[in-house]
Design a protein around this motif. Structure first.
Motif, short mmCIF file in Angstrom:
data_model
loop_
_atom_site.label_atom_id
_atom_site.label_comp_id
_atom_site.label_asym_id
_atom_site.label_seq_id
_atom_site.Cartn_x
_atom_site.Cartn_y
_atom_site.Cartn_z
N VAL A 64 1.55 -28.90 -11.37
CA VAL A 64 0.76 -29.79 -10.96
C VAL A 64 -0.72 -29.20 -10.53
CG1 VAL A 64 0.27 -31.92 -9.55
CG2 VAL A 64 2.54 -31.44 -10.64
N VAL A 65 -0.61 -28.16 -9.58
CA VAL A 65 -1.92 -27.71 -8.99
C VAL A 65 -2.63 -26.96 -9.99
CG1 VAL A 65 -2.52 -25.66 -7.67
CG2 VAL A 65 -0.52 -27.19 -6.94
N VAL A 66 -1.89 -26.52 -11.04
CA VAL A 66 -2.72 -25.56 -12.19
C VAL A 66 -3.44 -26.60 -13.26
CG1 VAL A 66 -2.60 -24.55 -14.23
CG2 VAL A 66 -1.20 -23.69 -12.28
N LEU A 67 -2.57 -27.69 -13.33
CA LEU A 67 -2.95 -29.04 -14.24
C LEU A 67 -4.36 -29.80 -13.35
CD1 LEU A 67 -2.44 -30.60 -16.73
CD2 LEU A 67 -1.20 -32.24 -15.25
N LEU A 68 -4.08 -29.84 -12.13
CA LEU A 68 -5.29 -30.45 -11.47
C LEU A 68 -6.49 -29.70 -11.37
CD1 LEU A 68 -3.30 -32.33 -8.76
CD2 LEU A 68 -4.63 -33.42 -10.47
N LYS A 69 -6.19 -28.32 -11.03
CA LYS A 69 -7.27 -27.43 -11.12
C LYS A 69 -8.08 -27.16 -12.34
CE LYS A 69 -6.01 -24.46 -7.22
NZ LYS A 69 -5.80 -23.41 -6.52
N GLY A 70 -7.32 -27.23 -13.59
CA GLY A 70 -7.97 -27.18 -14.81
C GLY A 70 -8.84 -28.43 -15.24
N TYR A 71 -8.22 -29.69 -14.66
CA TYR A 71 -8.95 -30.77 -14.99
C TYR A 71 -10.15 -31.01 -14.32
CZ TYR A 71 -9.63 -35.84 -15.48
OH TYR A 71 -10.43 -36.96 -15.45
N ALA A 72 -10.02 -30.26 -12.79
CA ALA A 72 -11.48 -30.21 -12.27
C ALA A 72 -12.35 -29.41 -12.84
CB ALA A 72 -11.13 -29.76 -10.86
N ILE A 73 -12.18 -28.35 -13.65
CA ILE A 73 -13.04 -27.45 -14.11
C ILE A 73 -13.55 -28.07 -15.37
CG2 ILE A 73 -13.23 -25.30 -15.27
CD1 ILE A 73 -11.20 -24.13 -13.12
N PHE A 74 -12.40 -28.79 -16.03
CA PHE A 74 -13.09 -29.57 -17.40
C PHE A 74 -14.02 -30.64 -17.04
CE2 PHE A 74 -12.05 -33.33 -20.34
CZ PHE A 74 -12.48 -32.64 -21.22
N CYS A 75 -13.74 -31.39 -16.01
CA CYS A 75 -14.67 -32.51 -15.33
C CYS A 75 -16.29 -31.95 -15.21
CB CYS A 75 -14.28 -33.12 -14.40
SG CYS A 75 -12.82 -34.01 -14.97
N ALA A 76 -16.11 -30.64 -14.42
CA ALA A 76 -17.50 -30.08 -14.09
C ALA A 76 -18.21 -29.39 -15.35
CB ALA A 76 -17.00 -28.79 -13.20
N ILE A 77 -17.21 -29.18 -16.44
CA ILE A 77 -18.19 -28.67 -17.48
C ILE A 77 -18.62 -29.81 -18.24
CG2 ILE A 77 -17.61 -27.96 -19.98
CD1 ILE A 77 -15.65 -25.94 -18.52
N LEU A 78 -17.84 -30.86 -18.38
CA LEU A 78 -18.60 -32.16 -19.05
C LEU A 78 -19.68 -32.82 -18.21
CD1 LEU A 78 -15.41 -34.06 -20.05
CD2 LEU A 78 -17.10 -32.98 -21.64
N LEU A 79 -19.91 -32.55 -16.90
CA LEU A 79 -20.73 -33.15 -16.14
C LEU A 79 -21.84 -32.27 -16.40
CD1 LEU A 79 -21.73 -35.04 -13.99
CD2 LEU A 79 -21.11 -33.49 -12.14
N ALA A 80 -21.89 -30.79 -16.39
CA ALA A 80 -22.91 -29.83 -16.64
C ALA A 80 -23.70 -30.18 -18.24
CB ALA A 80 -22.43 -28.77 -16.53
N MET A 81 -22.67 -30.63 -19.08
CA MET A 81 -23.13 -30.59 -20.40
C MET A 81 -23.84 -32.11 -20.36
SD MET A 81 -19.99 -29.48 -22.82
CE MET A 81 -20.44 -30.64 -24.10
N ALA A 82 -23.27 -33.12 -19.81
CA ALA A 82 -24.16 -34.45 -19.85
C ALA A 82 -25.61 -34.30 -19.09
CB ALA A 82 -23.41 -35.37 -18.97
N VAL A 83 -25.62 -33.42 -17.82
CA VAL A 83 -26.86 -33.41 -17.34
C VAL A 83 -28.01 -32.29 -18.34
CG1 VAL A 83 -28.04 -31.89 -15.38
CG2 VAL A 83 -26.04 -33.65 -15.04
N TYR A 84 -27.27 -31.43 -18.81
CA TYR A 84 -28.03 -30.62 -19.99
C TYR A 84 -28.77 -31.50 -20.87
CZ TYR A 84 -29.19 -27.37 -23.59
OH TYR A 84 -29.75 -26.82 -24.60
N ALA A 85 -27.97 -32.27 -21.46
CA ALA A 85 -28.13 -33.11 -22.66
C ALA A 85 -29.34 -34.15 -22.30
CB ALA A 85 -27.03 -33.78 -23.30
#
Length: 55
Positions: free
Chosen positions: A23-44
């Motif tokens: 669960v810890v690995v899943l949540l940390k991966g999800y947090a990284i995924f969300c940060a990447i999506l947010l960075a892509m949205a700001v870049y776009a």
């Protein structure tokens, strides 16, 4: 810089006593995924704003 260290400590503290390790690995991966999506949205948004495309 102090704010980033504070957020880092909060992030590390959030997973201290979480028992199922997958669960810890899943949540940390999800947090990284969300940060990447947010960075892509700001870049776009910035790309469209600075190149003069119509919204």
């Amino acid at each position: 810089m102090g704010t980033l260290l504070h957020f880092k400590s909060l992030y590390a503290e959030a997973f201290d006593d979480c028992k199922p390790s997958f669960v810890v690995v899943l949540l940390k991966g999800y947090a990284i995924f969300c940060a990447i999506l947010l960075a892509m949205a700001v870049y776009a948004f910035l790309y469209r704003a600075f190149t003069g495309f119509e919204f």
